[in-house]
Design a protein around this motif. Structure first.
Motif, PDB file in Angstrom:
ATOM      1  N   ARG A  11       0.803  -1.210   0.048  1.00  0.00           N
ATOM      2  CA  ARG A  11      -0.129   0.069   0.012  1.00  0.00           C
ATOM      3  C   ARG A  11       0.777   1.280   0.090  1.00  0.00           C
ATOM      4  O   ARG A  11       0.729   2.258  -0.823  1.00  0.00           O
ATOM      5  N   PRO A  12       1.909   1.442   0.883  1.00  0.00           N
ATOM      6  CA  PRO A  12       2.677   2.873   1.007  1.00  0.00           C
ATOM      7  C   PRO A  12       3.282   2.897  -0.341  1.00  0.00           C
ATOM      8  O   PRO A  12       3.742   3.991  -0.553  1.00  0.00           O
ATOM      9  N   ASN A  13       3.584   1.987  -1.210  1.00  0.00           N
ATOM     10  CA  ASN A  13       4.424   2.168  -2.465  1.00  0.00           C
ATOM     11  C   ASN A  13       3.520   2.905  -3.505  1.00  0.00           C
ATOM     12  O   ASN A  13       4.071   3.637  -4.268  1.00  0.00           O
ATOM     13  N   GLY A  65       1.491 -12.386  -2.808  1.00  0.00           N
ATOM     14  CA  GLY A  65       0.695 -12.548  -1.642  1.00  0.00           C
ATOM     15  C   GLY A  65       1.547 -12.585  -0.216  1.00  0.00           C
ATOM     16  O   GLY A  65       2.632 -12.198  -0.173  1.00  0.00           O
ATOM     17  N   SER A  66       0.769 -12.783   0.787  1.00  0.00           N
ATOM     18  CA  SER A  66       1.424 -12.729   2.289  1.00  0.00           C
ATOM     19  C   SER A  66       2.080 -14.088   2.607  1.00  0.00           C
ATOM     20  O   SER A  66       1.677 -15.077   1.891  1.00  0.00           O
ATOM     21  N   ALA A  67       2.919 -14.100   3.142  1.00  0.00           N
ATOM     22  CA  ALA A  67       3.780 -15.147   3.889  1.00  0.00           C
ATOM     23  C   ALA A  67       4.887 -14.663   4.854  1.00  0.00           C
ATOM     24  O   ALA A  67       4.785 -13.429   5.193  1.00  0.00           O
ATOM     25  N   VAL A  98       9.589  -1.448   1.943  1.00  0.00           N
ATOM     26  CA  VAL A  98       8.960  -2.816   2.207  1.00  0.00           C
ATOM     27  C   VAL A  98       9.720  -3.913   1.502  1.00  0.00           C
ATOM     28  O   VAL A  98      10.675  -3.978   0.959  1.00  0.00           O
ATOM     29  N   ASN A  99       9.136  -5.096   1.951  1.00  0.00           N
ATOM     30  CA  ASN A  99       9.762  -6.465   1.567  1.00  0.00           C
ATOM     31  C   ASN A  99      10.048  -6.305   0.035  1.00  0.00           C
ATOM     32  O   ASN A  99      11.025  -6.985  -0.771  1.00  0.00           O
ATOM     33  N   SER A 100       8.984  -6.029  -0.915  1.00  0.00           N
ATOM     34  CA  SER A 100       9.046  -5.870  -2.381  1.00  0.00           C
ATOM     35  C   SER A 100      10.318  -4.848  -2.727  1.00  0.00           C
ATOM     36  O   SER A 100      11.076  -5.247  -3.786  1.00  0.00           O
ATOM     37  N   MET A 129      13.187  -3.386  13.401  1.00  0.00           N
ATOM     38  CA  MET A 129      12.103  -3.439  12.573  1.00  0.00           C
ATOM     39  C   MET A 129      12.638  -3.746  11.147  1.00  0.00           C
ATOM     40  O   MET A 129      13.509  -3.617  10.653  1.00  0.00           O
ATOM     41  N   PRO A 130      11.648  -4.480  10.579  1.00  0.00           N
ATOM     42  CA  PRO A 130      11.878  -5.235   9.358  1.00  0.00           C
ATOM     43  C   PRO A 130      12.211  -3.958   8.189  1.00  0.00           C
ATOM     44  O   PRO A 130      13.219  -4.287   7.295  1.00  0.00           O
ATOM     45  N   GLU A 131      11.521  -3.016   8.576  1.00  0.00           N
ATOM     46  CA  GLU A 131      11.785  -2.020   7.420  1.00  0.00           C
ATOM     47  C   GLU A 131      13.411  -1.316   7.355  1.00  0.00           C
ATOM     48  O   GLU A 131      13.765  -1.054   6.527  1.00  0.00           O
ATOM     49  N   ILE A 133      15.834  -2.865   8.136  1.00  0.00           N
ATOM     50  CA  ILE A 133      16.775  -3.778   7.522  1.00  0.00           C
ATOM     51  C   ILE A 133      16.597  -3.590   5.731  1.00  0.00           C
ATOM     52  O   ILE A 133      17.499  -3.505   5.035  1.00  0.00           O
ATOM     53  N   ASN A 134      15.435  -3.497   5.595  1.00  0.00           N
ATOM     54  CA  ASN A 134      15.090  -3.242   3.918  1.00  0.00           C
ATOM     55  C   ASN A 134      15.600  -2.096   3.655  1.00  0.00           C
ATOM     56  O   ASN A 134      16.345  -1.829   2.426  1.00  0.00           O
ATOM     57  N   ARG A 135      15.567  -0.992   4.562  1.00  0.00           N
ATOM     58  CA  ARG A 135      16.385   0.327   4.010  1.00  0.00           C
ATOM     59  C   ARG A 135      17.731   0.108   3.921  1.00  0.00           C
ATOM     60  O   ARG A 135      18.334   0.792   2.581  1.00  0.00           O
ATOM     61  N   LEU A 205      -3.081   1.736  13.223  1.00  0.00           N
ATOM     62  CA  LEU A 205      -1.979   1.100  13.708  1.00  0.00           C
ATOM     63  C   LEU A 205      -1.644  -0.076  13.157  1.00  0.00           C
ATOM     64  O   LEU A 205      -2.506  -0.890  12.528  1.00  0.00           O
ATOM     65  N   HIS A 206      -0.356  -0.644  12.764  1.00  0.00           N
ATOM     66  CA  HIS A 206      -0.314  -1.923  12.069  1.00  0.00           C
ATOM     67  C   HIS A 206       1.037  -2.577  12.519  1.00  0.00           C
ATOM     68  O   HIS A 206       1.490  -3.565  11.920  1.00  0.00           O
ATOM     69  N   ARG A 207       1.998  -1.640  13.046  1.00  0.00           N
ATOM     70  CA  ARG A 207       3.445  -2.265  13.360  1.00  0.00           C
ATOM     71  C   ARG A 207       3.240  -3.475  14.177  1.00  0.00           C
ATOM     72  O   ARG A 207       2.542  -3.345  15.152  1.00  0.00           O
ATOM     73  N   PRO A 239      -5.661  -5.026   7.881  1.00  0.00           N
ATOM     74  CA  PRO A 239      -6.168  -6.373   8.128  1.00  0.00           C
ATOM     75  C   PRO A 239      -5.406  -7.057   9.295  1.00  0.00           C
ATOM     76  O   PRO A 239      -6.208  -7.967  10.374  1.00  0.00           O
ATOM     77  N   ARG A 240      -4.183  -6.741   9.495  1.00  0.00           N
ATOM     78  CA  ARG A 240      -3.197  -7.420  10.293  1.00  0.00           C
ATOM     79  C   ARG A 240      -3.873  -6.936  11.698  1.00  0.00           C
ATOM     80  O   ARG A 240      -3.986  -7.682  12.839  1.00  0.00           O
ATOM     81  N   THR A 241      -4.047  -5.616  11.975  1.00  0.00           N
ATOM     82  CA  THR A 241      -4.730  -5.236  13.037  1.00  0.00           C
ATOM     83  C   THR A 241      -6.021  -5.566  13.470  1.00  0.00           C
ATOM     84  O   THR A 241      -6.400  -5.963  14.672  1.00  0.00           O
TER      85      THR A 241
HETATM   86  C1  UD1 Z   1       3.783  -3.978   4.979  1.00  0.00           C
HETATM   87  C2  UD1 Z   1       5.330  -3.190   5.166  1.00  0.00           C
HETATM   88  C3  UD1 Z   1       5.117  -2.296   6.057  1.00  0.00           C
HETATM   89  C4  UD1 Z   1       4.233  -1.178   5.611  1.00  0.00           C
HETATM   90  C5  UD1 Z   1       2.697  -1.746   5.529  1.00  0.00           C
HETATM   91  C6  UD1 Z   1       1.687  -0.948   5.133  1.00  0.00           C
HETATM   92  C7  UD1 Z   1       6.967  -4.997   4.902  1.00  0.00           C
HETATM   93  C8  UD1 Z   1       8.067  -5.789   5.630  1.00  0.00           C
HETATM   94  N1  UD1 Z   1       6.097  -4.268   5.668  1.00  0.00           N
HETATM   95  O1  UD1 Z   1       3.366  -4.415   6.488  1.00  0.00           O
HETATM   96  O2  UD1 Z   1       6.415  -1.783   5.920  1.00  0.00           O
HETATM   97  O3  UD1 Z   1       3.946  -0.330   6.536  1.00  0.00           O
HETATM   98  O4  UD1 Z   1       2.904  -2.925   4.443  1.00  0.00           O
HETATM   99  O5  UD1 Z   1       0.486  -1.693   5.128  1.00  0.00           O
HETATM  100  O6  UD1 Z   1       7.089  -5.049   3.718  1.00  0.00           O
HETATM  101  N2  UD1 Z   1      -2.941  -8.691   4.368  1.00  0.00           N
HETATM  102  C9  UD1 Z   1      -4.284  -8.712   3.847  1.00  0.00           C
HETATM  103  N3  UD1 Z   1      -4.568  -8.127   2.741  1.00  0.00           N
HETATM  104  C10 UD1 Z   1      -3.591  -7.548   1.939  1.00  0.00           C
HETATM  105  C11 UD1 Z   1      -2.338  -7.629   2.564  1.00  0.00           C
HETATM  106  C12 UD1 Z   1      -1.948  -8.248   3.748  1.00  0.00           C
HETATM  107  O7  UD1 Z   1      -5.147  -9.274   4.269  1.00  0.00           O
HETATM  108  O8  UD1 Z   1      -3.728  -7.332   0.761  1.00  0.00           O
HETATM  109  C13 UD1 Z   1      -2.800  -9.230   5.875  1.00  0.00           C
HETATM  110  C14 UD1 Z   1      -2.220 -10.904   5.619  1.00  0.00           C
HETATM  111  O9  UD1 Z   1      -2.815 -11.401   6.729  1.00  0.00           O
HETATM  112  C15 UD1 Z   1      -0.667 -10.528   6.011  1.00  0.00           C
HETATM  113  C16 UD1 Z   1      -0.663  -9.285   6.976  1.00  0.00           C
HETATM  114  O10 UD1 Z   1      -1.570  -8.497   6.486  1.00  0.00           O
HETATM  115  O11 UD1 Z   1       0.019 -11.545   6.569  1.00  0.00           O
HETATM  116  C17 UD1 Z   1       0.726  -8.526   6.579  1.00  0.00           C
HETATM  117  O12 UD1 Z   1       0.993  -8.241   5.522  1.00  0.00           O
HETATM  118  P1  UD1 Z   1       2.455  -8.089   4.963  1.00  0.00           P
HETATM  119  O13 UD1 Z   1       2.301  -7.548   3.515  1.00  0.00           O
HETATM  120  O14 UD1 Z   1       3.251  -9.120   5.356  1.00  0.00           O
HETATM  121  O15 UD1 Z   1       3.053  -6.805   5.826  1.00  0.00           O
HETATM  122  P2  UD1 Z   1       2.083  -5.327   6.537  1.00  0.00           P
HETATM  123  O16 UD1 Z   1       2.001  -5.735   7.936  1.00  0.00           O
HETATM  124  O17 UD1 Z   1       1.011  -5.075   5.477  1.00  0.00           O
END
Ligand code: UD1
Length: 371
Positions: A11-13, A65-67, A98-100, A129-131, A133-135, A205-207, A239-241
């Motif tokens: 998303r932030p990209n 996708g996610s992993a 981000v990881n990408s 912070m994973p970010e 390391i990425n930076r 909040l999502h960290r 979604p994570r939150t």
């Molecule tokens: C990622 C970035 C983070 C950024 C954030 C913005 C990394 C390490 N982290 O974190 O720097 O601030 O994006 O959102 O790259 N999920 C969904 N739908 C989606 C994407 C994710 O449901 O479209 C859920 C999944 O359960 C997934 C979880 O969110 O496992 C985390 O997604 P992930 O891309 O691993 O990291 P973010 O927490 O989104």
């Protein structure tokens, strides 16, 4: 015609890549390929940004996708390597942290393709912070390092990056904000949600450090519920939150806090632009609130964007119940100052990037690209 691959994945990209793709298209002398890694794939986390910001449909979607970090990063690398081998780009441009970002930078560097990193040099100095390391890794792999603030230039020099690789161009995310602010205000999101401009708080909040354990998320939820008794609190949840709030049984503890689905770019910008304050742990929102002049409380021990504190409206706070309550109360008594625009956050960062890339590719033309 030189060929540049742009990478976006999360998303932030998307708000960062939008003005860059547009500026290269207007300039017209380079062929562009847009690669979406698929790190974020939900419509609300991805497609809506393409539609709203007029970003062309990606030429390639890697669909990863996610992993876990290793699996996600590895999948991106495996798929992106095929794209680079097939299309022989002259440059790969990555944005953010981000990881990408790191995955594609690593693939390109190993294939001898120059890498440009937009938003280089930011450092939280927090290796947890994973970010971060990425930076650090992305910057080490990059030939062109585009910085948003003076701290980035300083950090890169301190790490031994030669001056000629560092280009202080400003902030592409602010290019997007300035281009879309009026449309954002016109969405009517504030009226739709039935709140008064200036009266409400917006929370994001999502960290992992804030939302992955009950020990941190529980007290945060308590603080928010307390504040929501007095003023509207709108919380578009990642979604994570949301999953963690449900898993930890915290939905009820949130009381009157209004949990919303993730918003699109325009609605979120419209909402933050008119907020009384924002509580966040995002990187980009610290910058957006600075430009909007909206008080921002960042629930983190550090920031990789110090200019938002020294020049802007940002303040770091501990993610604890009392610290959040104190900080919000102090805003009510004495609104934070700041709101000065950091240098070069003027809506023209992407054009500066195009100029630097053109000069770089001109200089390199004739040099063989190893694939
Ligand atoms: C990622 C970035 C983070 C950024 C954030 C913005 C990394 C390490 N982290 O974190 O720097 O601030 O994006 O959102 O790259 N999920 C969904 N739908 C989606 C994407 C994710 O449901 O479209 C859920 C999944 O359960 C997934 C979880 O969110 O496992 C985390 O997604 P992930 O891309 O691993 O990291 P973010 O927490 O989104």
């Amino acid at each position: 015609m030189p060929h540049i691959i742009h990478v976006a994945g999360a998303r932030p990209n998307f708000m960062k890549i939008a003005p860059i793709v547009d500026a290269f298209a207007r300039e017209g002398t380079l062929r562009q390929t847009l690669v979406h890694t698929g790190q974020h794939y939900d419509s609300a986390m991805s497609h809506i940004f393409f539609d709203e910001l007029g970003i062309p449909r990606p030429d390639v979607d890697l669909g990863v996708g996610s992993a876990s970090h290793a699996v996600q990063t590895a999948r991106i690398m495996i798929e992106f390597e095929k794209v680079v081998l097939d299309s022989h780009p002259d440059l790969v441009l990555v944005v953010g942290d981000v990881n990408s970002t790191v995955a594609c930078a690593l693939v390109a560097a190993k294939l001898g393709v120059p890498v440009a990193h937009v938003e280089a040099g930011l450092r939280s100095f927090d290796w947890g912070m994973p970010e971060e390391i990425n930076r650090v890794v992305t910057d080490r792999l990059s030939d062109l390092l585009f910085t948003t603030e003076e701290s980035g230039n300083h950090n890169l020099r301190a790490e031994g990056v030669p001056d000629e690789r560092i280009h202080f161009v400003g902030n592409v995310m602010i290019d997007t904000l300035l281009a879309h602010r009026d449309r954002a205000l016109a969405t009517g999101i504030v009226q739709q949600l039935g709140v008064k401009p200036g009266s409400y708080g917006v929370v994001t909040l999502h960290r992992p450090s804030n939302v992955d354990s009950l020990e941190t998320l529980g007290p945060i939820a308590e603080a928010l519920a307390h504040i929501a008794k007095k003023r509207p609190i709108l919380f578009p949840a990642h979604p994570r939150t949301r999953a963690n709030l449900e898993r930890f049984g915290l939905m009820e503890a949130l009381g009157d806090v209004r949990i919303l689905a993730p918003l699109g770019y325009l609605e979120f910008l419209g909402l933050t632009a008119q907020a009384g304050f924002v509580l966040t742990d995002s990187g980009g929102i610290q910058e957006e609130t600075t430009v909007l002049g909206v008080p921002c409380l960042t629930a983190r021990p550090n920031t990789e964007r110090p200019v938002t504190v020294t020049e802007g409206t940002n303040r770091l706070i501990e993610p604890t119940r009392d610290a959040i309550l104190d900080a919000v109360a102090s805003l009510e008594n004495a609104p934070v100052g700041g709101g000065r625009q950091p240098p070069l956050w003027d809506g023209h960062a992407a054009e500066r990037i195009v100029d630097v890339v053109k000069a770089f590719l001109r200089e390199r033309s004739g040099a063989p690209v190893r694939t």
